[in-house]
Design a protein around this motif. Structure first.
Motif, mmCIF file in Angstrom:
data_model
loop_
_atom_site.group_PDB
_atom_site.id
_atom_site.type_symbol
_atom_site.label_atom_id
_atom_site.label_comp_id
_atom_site.label_asym_id
_atom_site.label_seq_id
_atom_site.Cartn_x
_atom_site.Cartn_y
_atom_site.Cartn_z
ATOM 1 N N GLU A 107 98.045 -2.637 -23.677
ATOM 2 C CA GLU A 107 96.661 -2.822 -23.244
ATOM 3 C C GLU A 107 95.816 -3.397 -24.378
ATOM 4 O OE1 GLU A 107 96.115 0.782 -20.049
ATOM 5 O OE2 GLU A 107 96.343 1.330 -22.144
ATOM 6 N N VAL A 108 96.059 -2.941 -25.607
ATOM 7 C CA VAL A 108 95.348 -3.481 -26.763
ATOM 8 C C VAL A 108 95.691 -4.960 -26.942
ATOM 9 C CG1 VAL A 108 95.094 -3.338 -29.278
ATOM 10 C CG2 VAL A 108 95.197 -1.243 -27.906
ATOM 11 N N ASN A 109 96.962 -5.288 -26.794
ATOM 12 C CA ASN A 109 97.378 -6.689 -26.898
ATOM 13 C C ASN A 109 96.721 -7.547 -25.829
ATOM 14 O OD1 ASN A 109 100.884 -6.016 -27.836
ATOM 15 N ND2 ASN A 109 98.989 -5.823 -28.987
ATOM 16 N N ALA A 110 96.700 -7.046 -24.602
ATOM 17 C CA ALA A 110 96.106 -7.810 -23.500
ATOM 18 C C ALA A 110 94.623 -8.066 -23.759
ATOM 19 C CB ALA A 110 96.293 -7.059 -22.181
ATOM 20 N N GLN A 111 93.909 -7.057 -24.252
ATOM 21 C CA GLN A 111 92.488 -7.249 -24.552
ATOM 22 C C GLN A 111 92.295 -8.271 -25.666
ATOM 23 O OE1 GLN A 111 90.152 -4.371 -26.899
ATOM 24 N NE2 GLN A 111 88.725 -4.264 -25.162
ATOM 25 N N PHE A 112 93.148 -8.224 -26.709
ATOM 26 C CA PHE A 112 93.027 -9.152 -27.832
ATOM 27 C C PHE A 112 93.161 -10.597 -27.349
ATOM 28 C CE2 PHE A 112 94.623 -11.726 -31.289
ATOM 29 C CZ PHE A 112 93.875 -11.313 -32.388
ATOM 30 N N PHE A 113 94.199 -10.867 -26.576
ATOM 31 C CA PHE A 113 94.432 -12.249 -26.156
ATOM 32 C C PHE A 113 93.431 -12.699 -25.099
ATOM 33 C CE2 PHE A 113 98.638 -11.089 -27.934
ATOM 34 C CZ PHE A 113 98.658 -12.037 -28.941
ATOM 35 N N SER A 114 92.946 -11.766 -24.287
ATOM 36 C CA SER A 114 91.902 -12.108 -23.318
ATOM 37 C C SER A 114 90.611 -12.484 -24.040
ATOM 38 C CB SER A 114 91.669 -10.932 -22.375
ATOM 39 O OG SER A 114 90.580 -11.193 -21.512
ATOM 40 N N LEU A 115 90.216 -11.677 -25.028
ATOM 41 C CA LEU A 115 89.013 -11.978 -25.808
ATOM 42 C C LEU A 115 89.154 -13.303 -26.549
ATOM 43 C CD1 LEU A 115 87.736 -8.688 -27.516
ATOM 44 C CD2 LEU A 115 86.400 -10.296 -26.150
ATOM 45 N N SER A 116 90.340 -13.532 -27.126
ATOM 46 C CA SER A 116 90.573 -14.772 -27.859
ATOM 47 C C SER A 116 90.406 -15.984 -26.944
ATOM 48 C CB SER A 116 91.970 -14.758 -28.485
ATOM 49 O OG SER A 116 92.213 -15.943 -29.197
ATOM 50 N N ALA A 117 90.924 -15.891 -25.718
ATOM 51 C CA ALA A 117 90.830 -17.006 -24.774
ATOM 52 C C ALA A 117 89.398 -17.225 -24.286
ATOM 53 C CB ALA A 117 91.753 -16.748 -23.584
ATOM 54 N N GLU A 118 88.668 -16.124 -24.080
ATOM 55 C CA GLU A 118 87.325 -16.227 -23.504
ATOM 56 C C GLU A 118 86.246 -16.504 -24.546
ATOM 57 O OE1 GLU A 118 86.565 -12.663 -21.320
ATOM 58 O OE2 GLU A 118 88.370 -12.865 -20.079
ATOM 59 N N LYS A 119 86.348 -15.838 -25.718
ATOM 60 C CA LYS A 119 85.264 -15.906 -26.695
ATOM 61 C C LYS A 119 85.687 -16.417 -28.066
ATOM 62 C CE LYS A 119 82.602 -12.193 -24.504
ATOM 63 N NZ LYS A 119 81.918 -10.888 -24.697
ATOM 64 N N GLY A 120 86.969 -16.665 -28.250
ATOM 65 C CA GLY A 120 87.435 -17.181 -29.528
ATOM 66 C C GLY A 120 88.125 -16.135 -30.377
ATOM 67 N N GLU A 122 87.671 -15.189 -33.449
ATOM 68 C CA GLU A 122 86.839 -14.276 -34.247
ATOM 69 C C GLU A 122 86.417 -13.056 -33.434
ATOM 70 O OE1 GLU A 122 83.750 -15.649 -36.887
ATOM 71 O OE2 GLU A 122 84.511 -17.705 -36.757
ATOM 72 N N ALA A 123 86.058 -13.275 -32.162
ATOM 73 C CA ALA A 123 85.684 -12.148 -31.301
ATOM 74 C C ALA A 123 86.863 -11.191 -31.138
ATOM 75 C CB ALA A 123 85.218 -12.656 -29.943
ATOM 76 N N ALA A 124 88.067 -11.753 -31.047
ATOM 77 C CA ALA A 124 89.263 -10.916 -30.870
ATOM 78 C C ALA A 124 89.545 -10.086 -32.124
ATOM 79 C CB ALA A 124 90.460 -11.787 -30.531
ATOM 80 N N THR A 125 89.449 -10.707 -33.300
ATOM 81 C CA THR A 125 89.704 -9.938 -34.525
ATOM 82 C C THR A 125 88.571 -8.947 -34.799
ATOM 83 O OG1 THR A 125 88.770 -11.738 -35.876
ATOM 84 C CG2 THR A 125 91.170 -11.678 -35.609
ATOM 85 N N ASP A 126 87.328 -9.310 -34.459
ATOM 86 C CA ASP A 126 86.215 -8.361 -34.617
ATOM 87 C C ASP A 126 86.492 -7.078 -33.829
ATOM 88 O OD1 ASP A 126 84.820 -10.125 -36.211
ATOM 89 O OD2 ASP A 126 83.392 -10.739 -34.667
ATOM 90 N N ARG A 127 86.918 -7.257 -32.588
ATOM 91 C CA ARG A 127 87.175 -6.104 -31.723
ATOM 92 C C ARG A 127 88.370 -5.285 -32.233
ATOM 93 N NH1 ARG A 127 86.007 -1.711 -29.481
ATOM 94 N NH2 ARG A 127 87.601 -0.985 -28.016
#
Length: 526
Positions: A107-120, A122-127
């Motif tokens: 689930e953490v992985n899915a959120q990371f790649f979803s955020l990366s695709a949607e917001k970039g 940096e947003a994924a690593t911030d989260r």
């Protein structure tokens, strides 16, 4: 916490702490609303409760989970969940509790790649970084106790830290750990099998660890954050398999590939030879993050070009260690230049400068030359590759290493100079906090202490004895405490700058810099 809870029985305090933690996890999005009852029940079961907190619960959201965690761990000790109330056993229970309040790795992985695709990215690593803090994997309560200061030097400001974030085991725990069989699982602290691992006396708990899968050059790697973050967003990129570190052209290609995918991060590798290498050479890994190190600010002293690598500049950097900075817009050309330079250095000798690429013992050649590579994106969008030249030879005069902290510096630092310190961030041992405070006490007038250090061979400050006497003679003993602390910190910073100079293959002398240029010119750069 309300006053009635402060005076409540331990069991009631623990139940209240469970509610606080569940609310914290929900507010920080460690869990989702659908997970609240499940998470509460998991914690109730862990601590032997059959019902939740009975009174009305209304609590201001917490910024950190530490206070309710401490209450629950205290209760765990009282009820026998941990045998001793030490940092090691408390950490084992701490990670277990927070592991029950987190999403699964998938689930953490899915959120990371979803955020990366949607917001970039940096947003994924911030989260992901925030998750690592909120889950208490990164212990900000300990990291905040580190001692930090900036040290002026001829090379710009050096960042000084005394690291207090890594808990030390007590002698009893060390003795018990020695009785345990050698670890076979996980094979090391970097293996992917650490995710969710409960830990033991000789291996830290990792139930609250999450990692992100990466592809570097079509190979499987992972990204995680260091639990001891020495700088902002200090991450570790490690190989899928337990394979030893070895610096090759593929290593440099992976570093360049990483900063293409994570342009807001730098990444680097420790050298791959003993003495000049990192502390873990058994598992291939890199370190990166979001921080501008002093080395990055260091000016270029002389710049060269090479006909074989169009668009690439090669510069000698003004730094206590021997740094060649390559810059180019095309990572493929930069890779070829960087690798060819690395290969040239591995076989380069210059006896006049004490640089020998190999030594022979019983007919076997031992290599000595390697590099510490660092890659980042430049301000113009191009790529920068710093190759810090290293050599791990020893001698009768310098048995620990010719290009290693020399013995007169060992009372401050005797460990390897690794990637982070190469870049200008000193990570000094935690023992120095109390020791340097005591040294400052001498300069602030503690004459009995000065006399004891001079006369007692087994004194706690014995390793600093000659230094303490020198400081007392140079600066006197009439300072107030604040002045004394500044004097001692400044002197430690000067010593650390000299330590970096010790580790430099080419010294900051006219002769040393002439020898440095000889190597660059031997490579064909003009």
């Amino acid at each position: 916490m309300p006053n009635d809870i402060n005076t409540a029985p331990a069991g009631e305090k623990a139940l209240h702490a469970i509610e606080q933690l569940v609310l914290f996890a929900l507010n920080q999005e460690l869990i989702q609303p659908a997970d609240v009852d499940y998470s509460r029940n998991e914690l109730l079961d862990q601590f032997g409760f059959s019902e939740p907190y009975a009174l009305e619960f209304s609590e201001t959201p917490l910024e950190s989970p530490q206070e309710p965690l401490d209450i629950l761990i205290d209760y765990g000790f009282e009820t026998g969940l941990i045998p001793e109330n030490t940092d090691t056993y408390r950490d084992l229970l701490d990670a277990k509790i927070m592991g029950l309040l987190m999403a699964r790795p998938s689930e953490v992985n899915a959120q990371f790649f979803s955020l990366s695709a949607e917001k970039g990215i940096e947003a994924a690593t911030d989260r992901f970084y925030k998750l690592s803090i909120d889950s208490n994997y990164i212990r900000m309560d300990r990291i905040s106790k580190n001692v930090l200061w900036l040290q002026e030097s001829p090379y710009g400001d050096i960042e000084m830290t005394i690291n207090l974030s890594k808990p030390e085991k007590n002698p009893k725990e060390i003795a018990m750990a020695r009785l345990l069989p050698p670890p076979v699982y996980p094979k090391c602290l970097l293996c992917r099998e650490n995710v969710g691992y409960a830990g033991r006396l000789n291996h830290p708990p990792r139930q609250n660890l999450r990692v992100i899968p990466l592809k570097l050059n079509n190979e499987n790697w992972f990204l995680q954050y260091s639990p001891y973050v020495y700088y902002n967003e200090h991450c570790i990129v490690f190989h899928h398999d337990h394979v030893p570190m070895k610096l090759t052209k593929e290593s440099l290609k992976r570093l360049l590939s990483f900063v293409e995918a994570f342009p807001h991060y730098f990444i680097g590798s420790n050298a791959d030879l003993p003495i000049v290498g990192g502390s873990i050479l058994t598992h291939d890994h890199f370190q990166g993050g979001r921080h501008t190190f002093p080395i990055q600010k260091a000016p270029k002293e002389q710049t060269f070009t090479h006909a074989s690598y169009p668009g690439v500049s090669l510069s000698i950097v003004k730094w206590p260690m021997s740094v060649l900075r390559l810059h180019g817009a095309d990572p493929a050309v930069l890779l070829e230049c960087g690798n060819d330079l690395y290969e040239a250095w591995k076989s380069y000798s210059d006896p006049e400068a004490e640089v020998l690429a190999f030594s022979e013992v019983d007919g076997v050649e031992t290599p000595h030359n390697t590099v510490t590579p660092i890659v980042r994106r430049a301000e113009d969008g191009g790529f920068e590759l710093d190759l810090v030249l290293r050599n791990n030879r020893t001698s009768g005069e310098f048995p620990e290493g010719i290009f290693h902290p020399h013995r007169e510096m060992h009372h401050i630092k005797k460990e390897n100079i690794g990637l982070i310190e190469v870049m200008g961030l000193a990570i000094l041992p935690g023992r120095l906090k109390e020791e340097l405070d005591a040294v400052a006490g001498v300069l602030a007038g503690d004459l009995p202490l000065l006399a004891a250090v001079k006369s007692e061979a087994d004194h706690a400050l014995a390793q600093h004895a000659s230094w303490v006497q020198e400081l007392a003679e140079r600066f006197g003993t009439g300072h107030n405490h604040e002045e004394a602390v500044k004097i001692v910190q400044n002197e430690v910073g000067i010593k650390f700058t000299h330590i970096l100079e010790h580790a430099g293959v080419y010294k900051r002398t006219p002769e040393g810099q002439a020898a440095f240029r000889r190597f660059v010119q031997s490579f064909g750069a003009l």
